[in-house]
Design an enzyme around this catalytic site. Structure first.
Site, mmCIF file in Angstrom:
data_model
loop_
_atom_site.group_PDB
_atom_site.id
_atom_site.type_symbol
_atom_site.label_atom_id
_atom_site.label_comp_id
_atom_site.label_asym_id
_atom_site.label_seq_id
_atom_site.Cartn_x
_atom_site.Cartn_y
_atom_site.Cartn_z
ATOM 1 C CE1 TYR A 208 48.453 8.709 -9.872
ATOM 2 C CE2 TYR A 208 47.119 7.164 -8.571
ATOM 3 C CZ TYR A 208 47.836 7.422 -9.712
ATOM 4 O OH TYR A 208 48.150 6.248 -10.595
ATOM 5 C CE1 TYR B 92 44.837 3.624 -7.956
ATOM 6 C CE2 TYR B 92 47.187 3.741 -8.334
ATOM 7 C CZ TYR B 92 46.054 4.028 -8.797
ATOM 8 O OH TYR B 92 45.683 4.335 -10.011
ATOM 9 N NE ARG C 219 44.410 -0.513 -12.026
ATOM 10 C CZ ARG C 219 45.190 0.227 -12.954
ATOM 11 N NH1 ARG C 219 45.027 1.570 -12.956
ATOM 12 N NH2 ARG C 219 45.727 -0.327 -13.596
ATOM 13 C CG HIS D 264 49.252 1.999 -12.571
ATOM 14 N ND1 HIS D 264 48.857 1.343 -11.509
ATOM 15 C CD2 HIS D 264 48.927 3.099 -12.630
ATOM 16 C CE1 HIS D 264 47.678 2.362 -11.329
ATOM 17 N NE2 HIS D 264 47.976 3.366 -11.894
ATOM 18 C CG HIS E 223 48.810 6.873 -14.889
ATOM 19 N ND1 HIS E 223 47.486 6.435 -15.593
ATOM 20 C CD2 HIS E 223 48.709 6.739 -13.802
ATOM 21 C CE1 HIS E 223 46.859 5.939 -14.632
ATOM 22 N NE2 HIS E 223 47.468 6.241 -13.356
#
Ligand SMILES: [Fe+3]
Lengths: 201, 257
Positions: free
Chosen positions: B126, B165, B175, B178, B180
């Protein structure tokens, strides 16, 4: 299963909620998210507080959204909360005179948030309040609550929600007057003094 | 003792079995996670212990929660729904087109509402300062987009496929990839924040966040479908994902008139 069939009878099952996670901070908050009141408006109030977890620790990564009526009790229909600048692609901020009623604030490193908005007017049988939606890492479904302002005891006593609550729970929804148009409203997610959270049906 | 994947797997299985037993006993289907879901450790101190207070909106059509903030064209800039064109260069990764419809529980299009997304880059990183995963940052990818649903409730984004990640729920926690999503409906009661997954990800059974949705059919609704008709020739692969907003809305008032 993710092209939803809308041809059958009955209600369509909803998309499940998920946590906002820890890394929304560069995506969802926007400049001026806390400055909902138009500049210099005489009915502006400041609401502020902390968000706490079940051990009383403040959350540095909670997201608070506010949605409230104007001082006459009307629901704003104005867009422009997060205006974009077509030249730079960045944020322009609000236009300074229109009231959109919507604000979004991330708690700071100390778990504190504030917003300047317009004093909400009463609607229907309810006492004046601002609706609140809380998001955080660890919170799989967001939480709704309300900030009632303490000024009109008669209206608070007649409010259909507050009237249903025992006194100590009711008090978690009523902000404390700190003078000069500033009100304190803490949100306790769990444990002693847990804030009343709402479910709409 | 550090928490292992085996510990989490056992807890996930126990939660799933408990849910199946509740349903077999006549309890209603649970479309959403319970806020108290121990395999996701961050939920332990952040879920209310008291049940929420129910508000039947039919008693009061004036509730401010039955209306919703408005968003319009000036809340967007032209490239907000194309995450591959927000920098001077092209981001690294597999380009994808993600599109679907925003619907309510009656299957009706939800029009003109704000849809926001954020995601990791193709390496699983991120663009957030507190992100500690040491996968490379991509100077040409921020991973933030927004758009308005159109008259048919449709939204559309161009982006790159995010990478999976690691995170620190337990040793070896990863995770699944995905995106969000944050969505507004016509009422504040319909507010939704969720995550969209990609089909056939091998990490699904290990992830306590996805598994917090204990109903199998509900969990499948979080997974997009590969859609060849959405794929853009020589440009991107298409994924279709419809979003259905829960929560009461004010439309019953109109119907009553
Ligand atoms: Fe994420």
């Amino acid at each position: 299963m993710t092209r939803i069939d809308t041809t059958g009878p009955g209600r369509v099952p909803p998309t499940p909620s998920h946590t906002v996670g820890p890394f929304y901070g560069y995506a969802l908050p926007f400049p001026g998210g806390e400055d909902i009141a138009p500049a210099g408006h005489p009915d502006a109030v400041t609401v502020h507080g902390y968000v706490y977890d079940g051990e009383g620790a403040p959350l540095p990564d909670a997201l608070v959204e506010l949605w409230g009526p104007d001082p006459e009790g009307g629901t704003p229909s104005m867009d422009g909360s997060l205006r974009r600048d077509p030249a730079s692609g960045g944020f322009l901020g609000r236009n300074g005179v229109e009231f959109t009623g919507f604000g979004r604030i991330q708690t700071d490193a100390n778990g504190h948030w504030y917003a300047r908005t317009l004093r909400p007017g009463a609607r229907g049988r309810s006492a004046p309040y601002v609706s609140v939606c809380v998001f955080a890492r660890g919170l799989l479904v967001h939480l709704y609550t309300r900030i009632y302002l303490p000024d009109d005891a008669t209206a608070l006593a007649a409010d259909p929600l507050l009237a249903r609550l025992p006194a100590e729970r009711r008090d978690t929804l009523v902000a404390a007057d700190e003078g000069r148009g500033t009100y304190r409203f803490d949100i306790r997610l769990q444990g002693e003094g847990e804030t009343v959270f709402l479910e709409f049906q | 003792m550090p928490l292992t994947q085996q510990d989490i797997d056992a807890e996930i299985a126990a939660e799933h079995a408990a849910y199946l037993k509740r349903v077999a006993g006549g309890a209603p289907v649970e479309h959403h996670p319970r806020r108290d879901y121990a395999p996701y450790r961050s939920s332990l101190l952040r879920h209310p212990k008291r049940p929420p207070v129910a508000i039947d909106v039919r008693h009061d059509p004036e509730l401010v929660e039955l209306s919703s903030p408005a968003f319009g064209e000036r809340d967007l800039s032209a490239l907000d729904n194309d995450l591959t064109r927000q920098h001077t260069g092209e981001p690294v990764g597999e380009r994808i087109t993600v599109s679907g419809r925003l619907l309510d529980r009656d299957g009706r299009a939800v029009r003109g509402q704000l849809v926001e997304i954020w995601q990791a880059n193709s390496a699983g990183r991120y663009a957030h300062r507190r992100e500690q995963h040491d996968a490379p940052l991509d100077p040409n990818f921020t991973g933030v987009g927004r758009t308005l649903s159109d008259d048919d409730g449709r939204y559309r984004f161009t982006t790159v496929r995010p990478g999976p990640y690691p995170w620190r729920n337990h040793v070896g926690a990863w995770r699944p990839a995905h995106i969000h999503f944050s969505v507004f409906g016509s009422a504040f009661t319909q507010r939704l924040v969720t995550q969209m997954y990609f089909p056939n990800d091998p990490l699904f059974p290990y992830d306590p966040i996805l598994q917090s949705v204990t109903d199998d059919a509900a969990r499948r609704r979080l997974v997009a479908t590969y859609d060849h008709d959405l794929s853009v020739p020589e440009f991107s692969l298409g994924y279709h994902w419809d979003i259905v907003l829960d929560g009461p809305s004010a439309t019953w008032i109109e119907e009553g008139r």
